[in-house]
Every structure is written in structure tokens, then in C-alpha cells.
Design a protein around this motif. Structure first.
Motif, PDB file in Angstrom:
ATOM      1  N   LYS A 140     -33.215 -78.048  25.691  1.00 35.49           N
ATOM      2  CA  LYS A 140     -32.537 -79.012  24.832  1.00 35.49           C
ATOM      3  C   LYS A 140     -31.027 -78.944  25.047  1.00 35.49           C
ATOM      4  O   LYS A 140     -30.490 -77.911  25.448  1.00 35.49           O
ATOM      5  CB  LYS A 140     -32.863 -78.732  23.369  1.00 35.49           C
ATOM      6  CG  LYS A 140     -34.327 -78.943  23.014  1.00 35.49           C
ATOM      7  CD  LYS A 140     -34.555 -78.764  21.528  1.00 35.49           C
ATOM      8  CE  LYS A 140     -36.004 -79.059  21.162  1.00 35.49           C
ATOM      9  NZ  LYS A 140     -36.232 -78.948  19.695  1.00 35.49           N
ATOM     10  N   PRO A 141     -30.339 -80.047  24.745  1.00 32.57           N
ATOM     11  CA  PRO A 141     -28.878 -80.016  24.857  1.00 32.57           C
ATOM     12  C   PRO A 141     -28.284 -79.065  23.837  1.00 32.57           C
ATOM     13  O   PRO A 141     -28.851 -78.845  22.762  1.00 32.57           O
ATOM     14  CB  PRO A 141     -28.472 -81.468  24.582  1.00 32.57           C
ATOM     15  CG  PRO A 141     -29.598 -82.041  23.789  1.00 32.57           C
ATOM     16  CD  PRO A 141     -30.837 -81.364  24.297  1.00 32.57           C
ATOM     17  N   ARG A 142     -27.155 -78.504  24.163  1.00 35.69           N
ATOM     18  CA  ARG A 142     -26.495 -77.574  23.247  1.00 35.69           C
ATOM     19  C   ARG A 142     -26.007 -78.310  22.009  1.00 35.69           C
ATOM     20  O   ARG A 142     -25.407 -79.387  22.093  1.00 35.69           O
ATOM     21  CB  ARG A 142     -25.320 -76.901  23.950  1.00 35.69           C
ATOM     22  CG  ARG A 142     -24.621 -75.830  23.126  1.00 35.69           C
ATOM     23  CD  ARG A 142     -23.506 -75.193  23.934  1.00 35.69           C
ATOM     24  NE  ARG A 142     -22.488 -76.183  24.260  1.00 35.69           N
ATOM     25  CZ  ARG A 142     -21.475 -76.502  23.461  1.00 35.69           C
ATOM     26  NH1 ARG A 142     -21.364 -75.927  22.265  1.00 35.69           N
ATOM     27  NH2 ARG A 142     -20.577 -77.387  23.852  1.00 35.69           N
ATOM     28  N   THR A 143     -26.263 -77.720  20.864  1.00 28.21           N
ATOM     29  CA  THR A 143     -25.795 -78.316  19.618  1.00 28.21           C
ATOM     30  C   THR A 143     -24.285 -78.137  19.513  1.00 28.21           C
ATOM     31  O   THR A 143     -23.794 -76.995  19.583  1.00 28.21           O
ATOM     32  CB  THR A 143     -26.480 -77.654  18.407  1.00 28.21           C
ATOM     33  OG1 THR A 143     -27.899 -77.801  18.519  1.00 28.21           O
ATOM     34  CG2 THR A 143     -26.004 -78.272  17.104  1.00 28.21           C
ATOM     35  N   PRO A 144     -23.529 -79.231  19.381  1.00 33.18           N
ATOM     36  CA  PRO A 144     -22.061 -79.107  19.346  1.00 33.18           C
ATOM     37  C   PRO A 144     -21.609 -78.318  18.129  1.00 33.18           C
ATOM     38  O   PRO A 144     -22.152 -78.460  17.025  1.00 33.18           O
ATOM     39  CB  PRO A 144     -21.587 -80.562  19.291  1.00 33.18           C
ATOM     40  CG  PRO A 144     -22.740 -81.335  18.757  1.00 33.18           C
ATOM     41  CD  PRO A 144     -23.966 -80.635  19.239  1.00 33.18           C
ATOM     42  N   GLY A 145     -20.589 -77.511  18.341  1.00 33.32           N
ATOM     43  CA  GLY A 145     -20.110 -76.673  17.245  1.00 33.32           C
ATOM     44  C   GLY A 145     -18.797 -77.140  16.662  1.00 33.32           C
ATOM     45  O   GLY A 145     -18.398 -76.680  15.585  1.00 33.32           O
ATOM     46  N   ARG A 146     -18.083 -78.053  17.355  1.00 34.76           N
ATOM     47  CA  ARG A 146     -16.807 -78.536  16.835  1.00 34.76           C
ATOM     48  C   ARG A 146     -16.576 -79.980  17.260  1.00 34.76           C
ATOM     49  O   ARG A 146     -17.204 -80.460  18.202  1.00 34.76           O
ATOM     50  CB  ARG A 146     -15.663 -77.663  17.319  1.00 34.76           C
ATOM     51  CG  ARG A 146     -15.466 -77.687  18.824  1.00 34.76           C
ATOM     52  CD  ARG A 146     -14.292 -76.818  19.246  1.00 34.76           C
ATOM     53  NE  ARG A 146     -14.529 -75.422  18.900  1.00 34.76           N
ATOM     54  CZ  ARG A 146     -13.634 -74.454  19.106  1.00 34.76           C
ATOM     55  NH1 ARG A 146     -12.453 -74.764  19.636  1.00 34.76           N
ATOM     56  NH2 ARG A 146     -13.917 -73.213  18.785  1.00 34.76           N
ATOM     57  N   GLN A 147     -15.719 -80.630  16.570  1.00 27.51           N
ATOM     58  CA  GLN A 147     -15.421 -82.021  16.865  1.00 27.51           C
ATOM     59  C   GLN A 147     -14.573 -82.141  18.126  1.00 27.51           C
ATOM     60  O   GLN A 147     -13.769 -81.252  18.445  1.00 27.51           O
ATOM     61  CB  GLN A 147     -14.669 -82.659  15.685  1.00 27.51           C
ATOM     62  CG  GLN A 147     -15.490 -82.790  14.420  1.00 27.51           C
ATOM     63  CD  GLN A 147     -14.652 -83.342  13.286  1.00 27.51           C
ATOM     64  OE1 GLN A 147     -14.556 -82.706  12.238  1.00 27.51           O
ATOM     65  NE2 GLN A 147     -14.071 -84.512  13.452  1.00 27.51           N
ATOM     66  N   LYS A 148     -14.788 -83.242  18.849  1.00 29.14           N
ATOM     67  CA  LYS A 148     -13.930 -83.550  19.973  1.00 29.14           C
ATOM     68  C   LYS A 148     -12.584 -84.062  19.471  1.00 29.14           C
ATOM     69  O   LYS A 148     -12.445 -84.467  18.317  1.00 29.14           O
ATOM     70  CB  LYS A 148     -14.586 -84.607  20.862  1.00 29.14           C
ATOM     71  CG  LYS A 148     -15.877 -84.165  21.522  1.00 29.14           C
ATOM     72  CD  LYS A 148     -16.440 -85.280  22.382  1.00 29.14           C
ATOM     73  CE  LYS A 148     -17.719 -84.865  23.061  1.00 29.14           C
ATOM     74  NZ  LYS A 148     -18.291 -85.973  23.895  1.00 29.14           N
ATOM     75  N   LYS A 149     -11.639 -84.063  20.369  1.00 29.32           N
ATOM     76  CA  LYS A 149     -10.318 -84.554  19.996  1.00 29.32           C
ATOM     77  C   LYS A 149     -10.400 -86.038  19.643  1.00 29.32           C
ATOM     78  O   LYS A 149     -10.885 -86.848  20.426  1.00 29.32           O
ATOM     79  CB  LYS A 149      -9.336 -84.333  21.146  1.00 29.32           C
ATOM     80  CG  LYS A 149      -7.907 -84.698  20.783  1.00 29.32           C
ATOM     81  CD  LYS A 149      -6.973 -84.383  21.947  1.00 29.32           C
ATOM     82  CE  LYS A 149      -5.531 -84.719  21.572  1.00 29.32           C
ATOM     83  NZ  LYS A 149      -4.590 -84.407  22.697  1.00 29.32           N
ATOM     84  N   GLY A 150      -9.961 -86.402  18.457  1.00 27.04           N
ATOM     85  CA  GLY A 150      -9.981 -87.791  18.010  1.00 27.04           C
ATOM     86  C   GLY A 150     -11.318 -88.241  17.462  1.00 27.04           C
ATOM     87  O   GLY A 150     -11.468 -89.412  17.103  1.00 27.04           O
ATOM     88  N   GLU A 151     -12.323 -87.344  17.418  1.00 26.21           N
ATOM     89  CA  GLU A 151     -13.643 -87.711  16.924  1.00 26.21           C
ATOM     90  C   GLU A 151     -13.674 -87.596  15.408  1.00 26.21           C
ATOM     91  O   GLU A 151     -13.253 -86.580  14.836  1.00 26.21           O
ATOM     92  CB  GLU A 151     -14.704 -86.811  17.541  1.00 26.21           C
ATOM     93  CG  GLU A 151     -16.135 -87.190  17.158  1.00 26.21           C
ATOM     94  CD  GLU A 151     -17.158 -86.257  17.790  1.00 26.21           C
ATOM     95  OE1 GLU A 151     -18.249 -86.732  18.161  1.00 26.21           O
ATOM     96  OE2 GLU A 151     -16.851 -85.042  17.918  1.00 26.21           O
ATOM     97  N   GLY A 152     -14.210 -88.620  14.773  1.00 22.52           N
ATOM     98  CA  GLY A 152     -14.315 -88.596  13.326  1.00 22.52           C
ATOM     99  C   GLY A 152     -15.472 -87.734  12.867  1.00 22.52           C
ATOM    100  O   GLY A 152     -16.354 -87.366  13.643  1.00 22.52           O
ATOM    101  N   GLU A 153     -15.472 -87.440  11.583  1.00 20.37           N
ATOM    102  CA  GLU A 153     -16.522 -86.574  11.043  1.00 20.37           C
ATOM    103  C   GLU A 153     -17.897 -87.233  11.140  1.00 20.37           C
ATOM    104  O   GLU A 153     -18.897 -86.566  11.429  1.00 20.37           O
ATOM    105  CB  GLU A 153     -16.208 -86.239   9.583  1.00 20.37           C
ATOM    106  CG  GLU A 153     -15.012 -85.324   9.412  1.00 20.37           C
ATOM    107  CD  GLU A 153     -14.829 -84.891   7.970  1.00 20.37           C
ATOM    108  OE1 GLU A 153     -15.703 -85.253   7.136  1.00 20.37           O
ATOM    109  OE2 GLU A 153     -13.846 -84.191   7.673  1.00 20.37           O
ATOM    110  N   ALA A 154     -17.952 -88.540  10.930  1.00 18.58           N
ATOM    111  CA  ALA A 154     -19.241 -89.238  10.991  1.00 18.58           C
ATOM    112  C   ALA A 154     -19.802 -89.218  12.414  1.00 18.58           C
ATOM    113  O   ALA A 154     -21.000 -88.968  12.627  1.00 18.58           O
ATOM    114  CB  ALA A 154     -19.071 -90.686  10.506  1.00 18.58           C
ATOM    115  N   ALA A 155     -18.941 -89.466  13.393  1.00 17.68           N
ATOM    116  CA  ALA A 155     -19.382 -89.448  14.791  1.00 17.68           C
ATOM    117  C   ALA A 155     -19.833 -88.056  15.204  1.00 17.68           C
ATOM    118  O   ALA A 155     -20.829 -87.887  15.916  1.00 17.68           O
ATOM    119  CB  ALA A 155     -18.252 -89.944  15.701  1.00 17.68           C
TER     120      ALA A 155
END
Length: 354
Positions: A140-155
Motif C-alpha cells: 500500500k502507499p505510505r500514509t502521509p504524515g504531514r501536509q505539503k507546502k501550500g496544502e490545505g487541511e481538507a486536501a
């Protein structure tokens, strides 16, 4: 029952054994019965079965994976297959079919979709199966642990939720497969198979590794890499120590060689000086001998000149016999070699007046 972990080379070897039936003297192949061999699952060979698996989109194992596949050979004792009076290369059809049905049912239940190839060989002494199992898991793909730069909380939340529910890609990996990553996985498989065929009267075979002892091949890739790294580090340290010992020995030999050359040069110089001294001494002795011989010749000439005169004087004085004795002593001392014999003077010779 024989289970071994395999890589590409082992797959090629068994494929050659399946396709190129040759009377090699080790497998007891009888070409007159090769037509009886059957493929019970999958294409013609293990290599072809792997090719079909890749074509279905199954991801290949990691490059560093060591022997990610599982090859199994299944059989029973010759006595189980043969009826009374039968020998090598013969079998009881009913016993064979019962064994095949029981074994096929166990293989499907035990390995499911990871079972991709089964072939039956009847052209050797005892019926047996070649089985190929490809351990897989869902990557499975790795579950992201932090937001990307400029990424909103909903995304970010949507991306995280998608990763968590993703089905994943079916991937080959024995170390990540729930069945084969267990300790004693092969022993567990043998025990499971024995339970399936025990009603047929087939007994459990001998384990080559005692209970409680570590399996020599049951290692994850990571563990093997770490152990190999540690082993190579120890080996490198030993090699460095040995190299240091050899270097010290080399330096000591070089020092002794230089000392030997220096001593040899000193001895050679002393020898030349000694020889020169001997030659100088010899030349001095030769010169001294020549001088002595010259003086002896001079003395002999003088003695030869005065001896006649002294003889006549001695005779006149009446001491001739004593004088001749003195002369004989001188001649005995070596002067005679350089003088002429002197005869006694004539008694009537005139010596003149003094």
C-alpha cells in the motif's frame, strides 16, 4: 517433501528439468514414459508461469530480495505408490489418484493464488510433483504524515484517507508475506501437509534442523544484510590486522637486508684493504730478497777475489788449514753457489815481497 527458497537461477534450472527430459543418470528419467508427465496447474514451465504473473501486473520483488520464490517437491515413499510385485517406475493408479487429489486440495487451501505452477512427473522411479509458490503481499502507499507546502487541511485529510483505504499493489516479497515470514515457515508447511495426507498412511518425514534450533535460511533480507555487514566488518578487521603483521614482517626483513648489505660492503672493503696489505708485504719481501741476493753475489765476488791471496798468505804463515776451514764454513753458509772452487796454492808460488 522438500521446500527450498529460490531465485531466478533455480527457476531456470527446474524449467530445464521440466522441458528438456534427458537421461542424465541422476534423475533416472525413462524417456519412454515422459509422455505420461502432466501439467496440473499453470503453463508448461515455471519460467512461463512467472512470465504470466508479471503480465497480470503483479509487481516484481525488490532487487535486494534474496531468493523470493518457493519451490516444493512433493512425493511419498515408493511403497505407498506400488502394488505388490511392482518395481521402480511403476505405480498403483488408485493410490496415485488419491494422493494427487489430496495433495492438490492441500496446495490450494494452503497457498491460494500464490500457487502458480504444479507439474507431475511419472517418467522417473517414483511419482512426484514440482510446485512453484510465489509469496505476495499488498503493497500500500505510505500514509502521509504531514501536509505539503501550500496544502490545505481538507486536501491533506483527503489524501491521508485515500492512502488508508487504498487496496495496494500485489507485490512479490517472501519477507512480507504473512505465511512465509513466520519463523519455521517450512517446518510448519511440512507439518500441515502431513496432517493432510496422514489419513492415507503417509508418515511425517525427518527434519534436518532440530526443534528449537535456528533455521539456516529463514532470514529476512534486512537481517541477512545486517549479519553480512557485521561479518564483513569482522573479516575486514582481521585482514587489516594480518596486513599490519605482514607489513611489520616486511619492514623487519627490509631492515635486515639493509644491514646485511652494509655488513657485506664493510667486509668487502676490509678484504680489499687486507689484500692490498698482503700484496704490499709480498712486494717488500721480494725487494728485500732481491737485495739480499745481490749482496750475497757481491760478497761472493769479493771472497772469490781475496781467497787465493789469503790462501798463499796463510800458507806462508803456516795457518793454511785453519783458513781453509773458515772458507769451507763460509761456503756451507751459501756463498759457494756464487764462487768458483779454490784449489790449494802452489807451495812454490812466489807471492812477492810484502
Amino acid at each position: 517433501m522438500d521446500i527450498r527458497y529460490a531465485g531466478a537461477s533455480e527457476i531456470r534450472s527446474v524449467t530445464q528439468h521440466e522441458i528438456e527430459r534427458v537421461e542424465d543418470g541422476s534423475s533416472a528419467i525413462d524417456l519412454t514414459r515422459t509422455y505420461l508427465n502432466r501439467i496440473l496447474l499453470g503453463p508448461r514451465s515455471q519460467q512461463a508461469a512467472l512470465a504470466e504473473l508479471w503480465a497480470e501486473g503483479v509487481a516484481r520483488p525488490a532487487r535486494q530480495a534474496e531468493r523470493p520464490y518457493v519451490q516444493i517437491v512433493l512425493s511419498a515413499s515408493p511403497e505407498f505408490f506400488r502394488a505388490s510385485g511392482q518395481g521402480p517406475g511403476e505405480w498403483n493408479d488408485e493410490a496415485l489418484e488419491v494422493w494427487l487429489e489430496t495433495t492438490a486440495r492441500w496446495l490450494r487451501k494452503e497457498f491460494g493464488s500464490d500457487l502458480i505452477h504444479v507439474s507431475l512427473h511419472l517418467d522417473e522411479d517414483t511419482p512426484h510433483l514440482h510446485v512453484l509458490v510465489i509469496p505476495t503481499y499488498r503493497k500500500k502507499p505510505r500514509t502521509p504524515g504531514r501536509q505539503k507546502k501550500g496544502e490545505g487541511e481538507a486536501a491533506f485529510a483527503a489524501r491521508r484517507a485515500a492512502a488508508e483505504v487504498a487496496e495496494g499493489v500485489r507485490t512479490v516479497g517472501r519477507a512480507s508475506n504473512d505465511y512465509w515470514k513466520r519463523n519455521w515457515a517450512r517446518r510448519c508447511a511440512r507439518k500441515s501437509y502431513h496432517q493432510a495426507v496422514a489419513p492415507l498412511g503417509i508418515a511425517y518425514g525427518r527434519d534436518f534442523v532440530e526443534e528449537g534450533m535456528p533455521s539456516p535460511q529463514n532470514k529476512t533480507t534486512g537481517k541477512w544484510v545486517r549479519e553480512e555487514a557485521a561479518r564483513l566488518a569482522v573479516e575486514a578487521s582481521r585482514l587489516e590486522e594480518r596486513e599490519a603483521v605482514l607489513q611489520r614482517a616486511h619492514d623487519e626483513l627490509a631492515y635486515k637486508e639493509r644491514a646485511l648489505h652494509a655488513r657485506s660492503a664493510g667486509l668487502e672493503s676490509d678484504y680489499r684493504v687486507y689484500v692490498d696489505d698482503l700484496r704490499a708485504t709480498a712486494r717488500a719481501l721480494e725487494a728485500q730478497t732481491a737485495q739480499t741476493a745481490q749482496r750475497e753475489k757481491q760478497l761472493a765476488r769479493i771472497l772469490g777475489a781475496i781467497t787465493p791471496l789469503l790462501g798463499r798468505v796463510a800458507d806462508r804463515l803456516g795457518v793454511g788449514a785453519s783458513l781453509y776451514a773458515i772458507r769451507d764454513a763460509i761456503l756451507a753458509a751459501g756463498v759457494s753457489a756464487h764462487t768458483e772452487p779454490v784449489a790449494p796454492p802452489d807451495e812454490d808460488a812466489d807471492i812477492g815481497q810484502p
